[in-house]
Write an enzyme that holds these catalytic residues in place. Structure first.
Site, PDB file in Angstrom:
ATOM      1  N   HIS A 173       0.899  -1.135   0.191  1.00  0.00           N
ATOM      2  CA  HIS A 173       0.010  -0.165   0.088  1.00  0.00           C
ATOM      3  C   HIS A 173       0.813   1.205   0.028  1.00  0.00           C
ATOM      4  O   HIS A 173       2.054   1.180   0.530  1.00  0.00           O
ATOM      5  CB  HIS A 173      -0.874   0.116   1.395  1.00  0.00           C
ATOM      6  CG  HIS A 173      -1.780  -0.825   1.412  1.00  0.00           C
ATOM      7  ND1 HIS A 173      -2.913  -0.931   1.285  1.00  0.00           N
ATOM      8  CD2 HIS A 173      -1.529  -2.265   2.087  1.00  0.00           C
ATOM      9  CE1 HIS A 173      -3.700  -1.952   1.671  1.00  0.00           C
ATOM     10  NE2 HIS A 173      -2.804  -2.857   2.256  1.00  0.00           N
ATOM     11  N   GLU A 175       2.477  -0.747   4.216  1.00  0.00           N
ATOM     12  CA  GLU A 175       2.590   0.658   3.835  1.00  0.00           C
ATOM     13  C   GLU A 175       3.798   1.385   3.744  1.00  0.00           C
ATOM     14  O   GLU A 175       4.694   1.172   4.355  1.00  0.00           O
ATOM     15  CB  GLU A 175       1.648   1.310   5.008  1.00  0.00           C
ATOM     16  CG  GLU A 175       0.160   0.979   5.215  1.00  0.00           C
ATOM     17  CD  GLU A 175      -0.552   1.722   4.041  1.00  0.00           C
ATOM     18  OE1 GLU A 175       0.014   2.557   3.245  1.00  0.00           O
ATOM     19  OE2 GLU A 175      -1.904   1.432   4.285  1.00  0.00           O
ATOM     20  N   HIS A 195      -2.525  -3.065  -3.423  1.00  0.00           N
ATOM     21  CA  HIS A 195      -3.855  -2.955  -3.055  1.00  0.00           C
ATOM     22  C   HIS A 195      -4.645  -2.461  -4.238  1.00  0.00           C
ATOM     23  O   HIS A 195      -5.998  -2.952  -4.347  1.00  0.00           O
ATOM     24  CB  HIS A 195      -4.015  -1.594  -1.979  1.00  0.00           C
ATOM     25  CG  HIS A 195      -5.152  -1.579  -1.364  1.00  0.00           C
ATOM     26  ND1 HIS A 195      -5.505  -0.415  -0.351  1.00  0.00           N
ATOM     27  CD2 HIS A 195      -6.361  -2.428  -1.083  1.00  0.00           C
ATOM     28  CE1 HIS A 195      -6.587  -0.562   0.131  1.00  0.00           C
ATOM     29  NE2 HIS A 195      -7.112  -1.798  -0.210  1.00  0.00           N
ATOM     30  N   ASP A 202      -3.222   2.715  -5.111  1.00  0.00           N
ATOM     31  CA  ASP A 202      -1.995   2.408  -4.327  1.00  0.00           C
ATOM     32  C   ASP A 202      -1.436   1.103  -4.729  1.00  0.00           C
ATOM     33  O   ASP A 202      -2.369   0.299  -4.842  1.00  0.00           O
ATOM     34  CB  ASP A 202      -1.806   2.761  -3.104  1.00  0.00           C
ATOM     35  CG  ASP A 202      -2.892   2.029  -2.061  1.00  0.00           C
ATOM     36  OD1 ASP A 202      -4.033   1.762  -2.688  1.00  0.00           O
ATOM     37  OD2 ASP A 202      -2.510   1.689  -1.080  1.00  0.00           O
TER      38      ASP A 202
HETATM   39 ZN    ZN Z   1      -3.963   0.788   0.291  1.00  0.00          ZN
END
Ligand code: ZN
Length: 234
Positions: free
Chosen positions: A22, A84, A124, A134
């Protein structure tokens, strides 16, 4: 490694066999603010300088994927580890090399630990194409594939695929094709990023993860690359 324990997680209802990449935030403070505001989380956060931060223990189900689908399964938070990466362009421009090095080390460790197959390493946007842009068109999937992370393709293998139906090929790779333009855009972000228009207004991009006017089928490379990727996953 720094550890921050976010409470936005619960018990898994499945075994870990996927990684989901992400990008939601500019920097660490911004990421934490977004997590707290939306009551979501990920297992790991990679800061702009490549520093790795643990947010949720791996055995817990972090809340990062939302409504999601890949290769016949839904509810992918149950099966995945969410990573992330910070980017102040939402992955429209290149990530910092230190971030990518940290990501490669993390992915290799997790792949070994949980026997994660390359085809189960996704962005994602791959698993939620109508909702999420993303990790963005500048995410270096080809480079990561050279390190065994995610699947890439050999163009010459396209000739071995008889199927010409775009929706069927995308479904074979793993995409939810119920919204075909969204699935095509997600595929292009990953495998043909040069075809995807750059949207420098990241707030617009977050609200509109794909442009229904974008038609990659007009480009002759699209079907060839689609077939070659499908072949690489056969
Ligand atoms: Zn995401």
């Amino acid at each position: 490694m720094q550890r921050l324990e976010l409470s936005y997680c619960d018990e898994r209802a499945g075994e870990i066999d996927m990684l989901v990449i992400h990008c939601l935030a500019f920097d660490v403070d911004d990421a934490l603010k977004s997590f707290h505001e939306a009551k979501v989380s990920a297992h790991y956060l990679i800061a702009p300088n490549g520093r790795l931060i643990s947010l949720v223990p791996e055995h817990k189900r972090a809340w990062h994927a939302g409504k999601s689908f890949w290769r016949g399964r839904e509810g992918l938070n149950n099966f995945s580890i969410g990573i992330e990466i910070c980017s102040n362009t939402l992955g429209q421009e290149a990530y910092d090399k230190r971030q990518i090095s940290a990501l490669i080390r993390l992915c290799h460790r997790l792949m070994r630990k949980y026997h994660i197959k390359p085809e189960n390493i996704v962005g994602h946007s791959d698993i939620a194409p109508t909702r999420k842009p993303d990790p963005g068109k500048a995410f270096p999937w080809a480079y990561l594939a050279r390190h065994g992370i995610g699947k890439w393709y050999r163009l010459k293998n396209a000739a071995r695929v008889e199927e010409n139906d775009v929706a069927k090929l995308l479904a074979q790779i793993g995409y939810d094709t119920s919204d075909l333009p969204a699935a095509e855009t997600a595929f292009c972000r990953r495998y043909l990023p040069q075809l995807v228009p750059t949207d420098c207004d990241i707030y617009h991009l977050l609200e509109n993860p794909f442009d229904s006017q974008f038609n990659p089928q007009k480009d002759e490379m699209f079907l060839q690359v689609l077939k070659a990727v499908a072949q690489s996953l056969a």
